[in-house]
Design a protein around this motif. Structure first.
Motif, mmCIF file in Angstrom:
data_model
loop_
_atom_site.group_PDB
_atom_site.id
_atom_site.type_symbol
_atom_site.label_atom_id
_atom_site.label_comp_id
_atom_site.label_asym_id
_atom_site.label_seq_id
_atom_site.Cartn_x
_atom_site.Cartn_y
_atom_site.Cartn_z
ATOM 1 N N VAL A 20 0.906 -1.109 -0.043
ATOM 2 C CA VAL A 20 0.020 -0.004 -0.122
ATOM 3 C C VAL A 20 1.045 1.100 0.103
ATOM 4 O O VAL A 20 0.604 2.189 -0.620
ATOM 5 N N ARG A 21 1.845 1.351 0.743
ATOM 6 C CA ARG A 21 2.614 2.550 0.995
ATOM 7 C C ARG A 21 3.868 2.632 -0.089
ATOM 8 O O ARG A 21 4.662 3.508 -0.172
ATOM 9 N N GLY A 22 4.013 1.224 -0.595
ATOM 10 C CA GLY A 22 5.120 1.285 -1.814
ATOM 11 C C GLY A 22 6.700 1.316 -1.239
ATOM 12 O O GLY A 22 7.405 1.743 -1.696
ATOM 13 N N PHE A 23 6.803 0.694 0.046
ATOM 14 C CA PHE A 23 8.121 0.847 0.653
ATOM 15 C C PHE A 23 9.068 -0.110 0.081
ATOM 16 O O PHE A 23 8.919 -1.376 0.441
ATOM 17 N N GLU A 24 9.973 0.185 -0.883
ATOM 18 C CA GLU A 24 10.967 -0.972 -1.235
ATOM 19 C C GLU A 24 10.065 -2.277 -1.563
ATOM 20 O O GLU A 24 10.518 -3.227 -0.858
ATOM 21 N N PRO A 25 9.043 -2.252 -2.396
ATOM 22 C CA PRO A 25 8.236 -3.536 -2.346
ATOM 23 C C PRO A 25 8.992 -4.833 -2.854
ATOM 24 O O PRO A 25 8.800 -5.844 -2.774
ATOM 25 N N LEU A 26 9.846 -4.659 -3.785
ATOM 26 C CA LEU A 26 10.620 -5.752 -4.733
ATOM 27 C C LEU A 26 11.189 -6.391 -3.452
ATOM 28 O O LEU A 26 11.561 -7.616 -3.553
#
Lengths: 387, 128
Positions: A37-43
């Motif tokens: 949801v927040r897009g923190f280092e998603p990979l």
């Protein structure tokens, strides 16, 4: 019948759920939320968080070591281990992090560093955070030298380096250290700017830097070869990380192995990221993670980032005083690797003072120098405290 | 206790507990000086070598206007492509590739609309 039903119930995960496991499943869901949801280092955070989730499922045994029967003649596997246990051997034996570095090397342009070699000093200065945190961890009295060194390396802001070093020096802290390192890397845009602003004046933040010179193909090809030889001769323990980083970079620059470059920076790094992420997450079992030490690691980790940022900015300030051409101190903070996030932060903070000032390429120099710097520091710590 | 002995005790998880707080701090400080020292030395040596490299490869250290690197031309057709096209022609014309001489290969700008291209591909496929 009743007894059989009861027996079956005892084999379900629900029966084995402990308070710690429930808490860790909550942590996993929180990390998944932050990533998706927040897009923190998603990979990285998606596989790590899912690894945390998988390892804390009761009776699933994904990280269970195999049961072996060792006789004088042979070793028999009585019961095979869990899937993640076997994949984890890639972390445990220090195989995955250097392979990630191979991909990172294939993706990195060292041109800005070659054009402005003074960046290397900033890349070195920012490693100060590692050692300040190391001393802090020793002073806390909670950790041995090996553990303190593994915690300090969080300040290198380099996930693979942190995993590489802690897998060698303090494997039991790997989960907490990796989660701290990757979380703080995602938080670089929040942690760094206040420190950068505090240590610099408005005039310094507005300094414009002269355009970088053109770097020839020959220089770019010779660079990885020379760096590997020199760094490995000075710090042999850093040869694994630096060697793979530079091999990847040579793939990129030499221009005759396009297919290898492509595999290193796409397929290979993605596959390894999946294995590394899930298995690192899987080390965070409730027994290993829910400890006072984890809180201390999270706290010391953020100090490491802050100190690395500050020392980079301060050295850049000093260099600016003695340099004929101006050096904007904001590029110093990029010395804490975290490529390319930290360089982007330098650009953003600089453009707030002067929207027409482009620091990004100047900051990429210290940024990639930081990768070499943290690998060298990790090598030093490994040779001091290994075995 | 000299420094190397202190570092040895400090580096051993079994003996670190026997060190006083001051000894541990001293050992930590020594490790820091050593670590930062080696890191700086390694990167300063690299700095020197890169500067030297720049001079040796005839790149003046003074700034130059950046040149835009030329992309490899899309028109450049390699020997492999020429061979492949010749082979394809030989197959279609039912002759030996030796009897064909390729003088020029030009990329034809495809401006046909997507529907037209789909129609062409379908016609070609239905031909065999």
């Amino acid at each position: 019948m009743g007894a059989a039903l009861l027996e079956f119930c005892r084999t379900t995960g629900v029966y084995g759920l402990s308070f710690g496991a429930i808490l860790m499943l909550g942590v996993a869901c929180l990390l998944l939320y932050l990533a998706i949801v927040r897009g923190f280092e998603p990979l990285l955070l998606v596989p790590i968080a899912f690894g945390v989730l998988l390892t804390n499922l009761p009776f699933a045994g994904l990280m269970k070591p195999p049961v072996l029967e060792i006789t004088a003649a042979a070793v028999h596997t009585v019961e095979p281990g869990g899937l993640l246990y076997y994949l984890f051997q890639g972390d445990h034996l220090g195989i995955f992090p250097p392979l990630i570095f191979l991909g990172v090397g294939a993706m990195t342009d060292f041109g800005p560093l070659i054009a402005n070699p003074r960046s290397l000093l900033l890349g070195a200065a920012a490693q100060f955070g590692i050692f300040i945190t190391f001393i802090g961890a020793i002073a806390s009295g909670l950790f041995t030298a090996q553990e303190a060194a593994s915690i300090g390396i969080i300040g290198g802001a380099d996930g693979p380096t942190a995993i590489f070093l802690s897998s060698k020096l303090a494997p039991h802290l790997l989960g907490a250290i990796a989660i701290a390192a990757y979380s703080y890397m995602a938080l670089v845009p929040i942690i760094q700017p206040p420190i950068m602003k505090m240590l610099t004046s408005k005039a310094e933040r507005s300094i414009r830097m002269s355009q970088l010179r053109h770097v020839s193909k020959k220089e770019k090809i010779l660079f990885p070869i020379i760096v590997t030889i020199i760094v490995s001769l000075i710090v042999p323990a850093a040869a694994t990380l630096v060697g793979m980083l530079m091999l990847g970079n040579l793939f990129r620059e030499c221009g005759v192995v396009g297919r290898l470059e492509d595999t290193a920076k796409n397929a290979l790094i993605n596959i390894i990221t999946i294995f590394l992420g899930v298995t690192v997450g899987a080390t965070a079992t409730a027994e290993q993670f829910l400890k006072v030490e984890t809180l201390a690691i999270l706290l010391l980790g953020v100090i490491a980032f802050a100190m690395g940022t500050a020392s980079g900015v301060l050295l850049a300030k000093v260099m600016n005083k003695f340099s004929r051409t101006g050096i904007n101190p904001l590029i110093g903070s990029a010395g804490v690797s975290a490529v390319p996030m930290a360089a982007r932060v330098s650009q953003v903070v600089g453009s707030k003072e002067d929207p027409t000032n482009f620091l990004l390429m100047h900051a990429m120099g210290p940024n990639v120098a930081g990768v070499i710097g943290s690998a060298v520091s990790a090598g030093v710590l490994l040779s001091l405290f290994g075995h | 206790m000299d420094i190397s002995e202190l570092l040895a005790k400090f580096g051993d998880p079994a003996t670190i507990g026997s060190l006083s707080f001051a000894d541990k701090m001293l050992a930590g400080l020594v490790a820091t000086v050593l670590g930062m020292g080696v890191t700086f030395v390694a990167l300063i040596v690299l700095h020197g070598v890169i500067v030297l490299l720049g001079r040796l490869t005839d790149q003046p250290a003074v700034e130059q206007p950046t040149e835009t690197e030329k992309e490899p031309s899309a028109e450049a057709i390699g020997a492999d492509t020429v061979a492949a096209i010749t082979a394809a022609l030989a197959l279609v014309l039912r002759t030996s590739p030796d009897s064909l001489v390729v003088r020029e290969i030009k990329r034809v700008e495809d401006t046909a609309p997507a529907w037209g291209r789909v129609g062409l591909i379908e016609r070609l496929r239905s031909g065999d």
